[in-house]
Motif scaffolding. Structure first.
Motif, short mmCIF file in Angstrom:
data_model
loop_
_atom_site.label_atom_id
_atom_site.label_comp_id
_atom_site.label_asym_id
_atom_site.label_seq_id
_atom_site.Cartn_x
_atom_site.Cartn_y
_atom_site.Cartn_z
N SER A 3 4.13 6.53 -2.07
CA SER A 3 4.32 5.63 -0.93
C SER A 3 2.52 5.91 -0.40
O SER A 3 1.71 6.27 -1.03
CB SER A 3 4.80 6.38 0.40
N VAL A 4 2.46 4.68 0.40
CA VAL A 4 1.04 4.49 1.06
C VAL A 4 1.13 4.56 2.60
O VAL A 4 1.85 4.14 3.24
CB VAL A 4 0.47 3.20 0.65
N ARG A 5 0.25 5.38 3.17
CA ARG A 5 0.31 5.62 4.59
C ARG A 5 -0.46 4.55 5.02
O ARG A 5 -1.86 4.23 4.84
CB ARG A 5 -0.26 6.94 4.99
N ALA A 32 -7.44 8.01 11.81
CA ALA A 32 -6.59 7.49 10.86
C ALA A 32 -6.90 7.99 9.29
O ALA A 32 -6.37 8.62 8.42
CB ALA A 32 -6.63 5.95 10.49
N GLU A 33 -8.28 8.22 9.10
CA GLU A 33 -8.71 8.75 7.77
C GLU A 33 -8.20 10.12 7.57
O GLU A 33 -7.88 10.72 6.59
CB GLU A 33 -10.26 8.76 7.74
N ALA A 34 -8.50 10.84 8.81
CA ALA A 34 -7.90 12.49 8.89
C ALA A 34 -6.63 12.45 8.42
O ALA A 34 -6.07 13.50 7.82
CB ALA A 34 -8.21 12.98 10.13
N ALA A 35 -5.77 11.34 8.87
CA ALA A 35 -4.25 11.50 8.54
C ALA A 35 -3.96 11.02 7.13
O ALA A 35 -2.87 10.95 7.02
CB ALA A 35 -3.32 10.84 9.61
N GLY A 36 -4.82 10.46 6.58
CA GLY A 36 -4.72 9.89 5.07
C GLY A 36 -4.33 8.45 5.10
O GLY A 36 -3.74 7.97 4.17
N ALA A 37 -4.56 7.68 6.15
CA ALA A 37 -3.98 6.34 6.24
C ALA A 37 -4.83 5.33 5.41
O ALA A 37 -6.04 5.58 5.43
CB ALA A 37 -3.95 5.91 7.66
N ASP A 135 -4.91 0.60 -2.50
CA ASP A 135 -4.14 1.58 -2.93
C ASP A 135 -2.68 0.91 -3.63
O ASP A 135 -1.84 1.66 -3.65
CB ASP A 135 -3.90 2.72 -2.08
N GLY A 136 -2.97 -0.16 -4.26
CA GLY A 136 -1.57 -0.67 -4.93
C GLY A 136 -0.82 -1.57 -4.07
O GLY A 136 0.27 -1.79 -4.38
N LEU A 137 -0.98 -1.34 -2.67
CA LEU A 137 -0.01 -1.99 -1.84
C LEU A 137 -0.58 -3.44 -1.29
O LEU A 137 -1.83 -3.82 -1.06
CB LEU A 137 -0.01 -1.19 -0.49
N THR A 244 6.27 2.42 -2.05
CA THR A 244 5.92 1.35 -2.84
C THR A 244 6.73 1.27 -4.10
O THR A 244 6.54 0.36 -5.10
CB THR A 244 4.54 1.63 -3.08
N GLY A 245 7.74 2.20 -4.41
CA GLY A 245 8.47 2.19 -5.55
C GLY A 245 9.66 1.17 -5.50
O GLY A 245 9.85 0.65 -4.52
#
Length: 259
Positions: A3-5, A32-37, A135-137, A244-245
Motif C-alpha cells: 500500500s501507499v500512504r 505527513a512525512e512523520a506519518a509516512g505519507a 512510489d509506484g502509485l 496498490t496490489g
C-alpha cells in the motif's frame, strides 16, 4: 499486500496571503512525512485563495516560469511527500485555475481545471489531463467542478492511473452549502463507479462573508463508497493506506487534527 500512504488537508482559506499558505503547507508536510505519507494534497486555489474576480486573480496569479514562483518553490520542503497544491496561474496573459505537483521543491507538472463555472469567466479552461507517479502509485487530478463530468475522470483512468485527486473549494452561500452538503461525495462516487478509480478529496472549511464551507475531505473506493472522511466543519489531516496490489481491498485509515 503493498500500500501507499496518501494524505489530504482540510484547511481554512488563505486569501491573498501566500506566506501564510506556505507556512501551512510546510507544517502539514512535516506531519505527513512523520506519518509516512508519500502524497499530500491541498484544496483548490489554496496558495492565493479561490479568487474569481479578475482583478484580484490577476493581482495574485503567478507565472510558473517567473522568479516569484521560484521563490515559492524555495519555501517548500526538500523532503517528505509529493505535494499537490491548488493555485492561480498566469501564462501568456491567460488565467488558469491550476493544481501544481511538486516534489522536494521541484515542479513536476500541473493540471489546469477543464470545466469552469459561470463565475470563473476570467479563467481559461485547461485541455490536458496528465498523470503522475509516486512510489509506484499513478494518479491524476480533477479540480472541484470537473468531477461533475464523467469525461474528466475517464481521461485520468485512461492514463493508467488508479487514483483521482479531487482538489476542491466549496466555500458556498449558506443555502447552497446546505443543499449540496451531502451531494459532493455522491457525485464523486459516480466517477469512481464509472472508472474503477479510488478518489481522495481535499477541501476548505470555515465561514466567510455569509458563506460556509464544510468540506468534505474524504477517500472513496472504486465502488463509490466513502471509506474514511474528516469531520465536515473542522480543519484536519486525513491519512489513508491505498492498496496498490490486486488483492481484495483492505484499507487502513486514520485522522490527525490540526492544532
Amino acid at each position: 499486500m503493498r500500500s501507499v500512504r496518501i494524505a489530504a488537508a482540510q484547511t481554512i482559506e488563505y486569501r491573498e496571503d501566500i506566506g501564510a499558505a506556505l507556512t501551512c503547507v510546510a507544517e502539514l508536510a512535516v506531519r505527513a512525512e512523520a506519518a509516512g505519507a508519500a502524497l499530500l494534497c491541498f484544496p483548490e486555489g489554496f496558495l492565493q485563495g479561490y479568487l474569481v474576480d479578475e482583478a484580484a486573480a490577476r493581482r495574485q496569479a503567478l507565472d510558473l516560469g517567473s522568479s516569484a514562483f521560484q521563490s515559492v518553490l524555495a519555501e517548500l520542503p526538500r523532503s517528505g511527500p509529493m505535494l499537490v497544491i491548488g493555485m492561480l496561474e498566469l501564462d501568456d496573459g491567460q488565467l488558469f485555475n491550476t493544481a501544481i505537483v511538486v516534489q522536494h521543491g521541484q515542479l513536476i507538472g500541473r493540471y489546469r481545471k477543464a470545466h469552469l463555472l459561470g463565475a470563473e469567466r476570467a479563467f481559461t479552461a485547461g485541455t490536458e489531463s496528465p498523470s503522475f507517479e509516486v512510489d509506484g502509485l499513478r494518479f491524476g487530478i480533477n479540480i472541484c467542478y470537473d468531477t461533475n463530468f464523467p469525461e474528466a475522470a475517464r481521461k485520468v483512468a485512461d492514463t493508467g492511473a488508479s487514483l483521482l485527486l479531487c482538489v476542491a473549494n466549496n466555500m458556498l452561500r449558506r443555502e447552497t452549502a446546505e443543499t449540496f452538503k451531502h451531494q459532493h461525495n455522491a457525485i464523486r462516487g459516480e466517477r469512481c463507479r464509472e472508472t474503477g478509480l479510488w478518489l481522495i478529496s481535499s477541501d476548505v472549511t470555515g465561514e466567510r462573508d455569509g458563506r460556509v464551507a464544510w468540506g468534505p475531505t474524504a477517500v472513496l473506493d472504486p465502488h463509490g463508497q466513502v471509506v474514511t472522511q474528516l469531520p465536515l466543519d473542522e480543519p484536519g489531516l486525513l491519512f489513508f493506506d491505498l492498496p496498490t496490489g490486486t488483492s481484495p481491498i483492505s484499507p487502513h485509515a486514520g485522522e490527525k487534527a490540526i492544532s
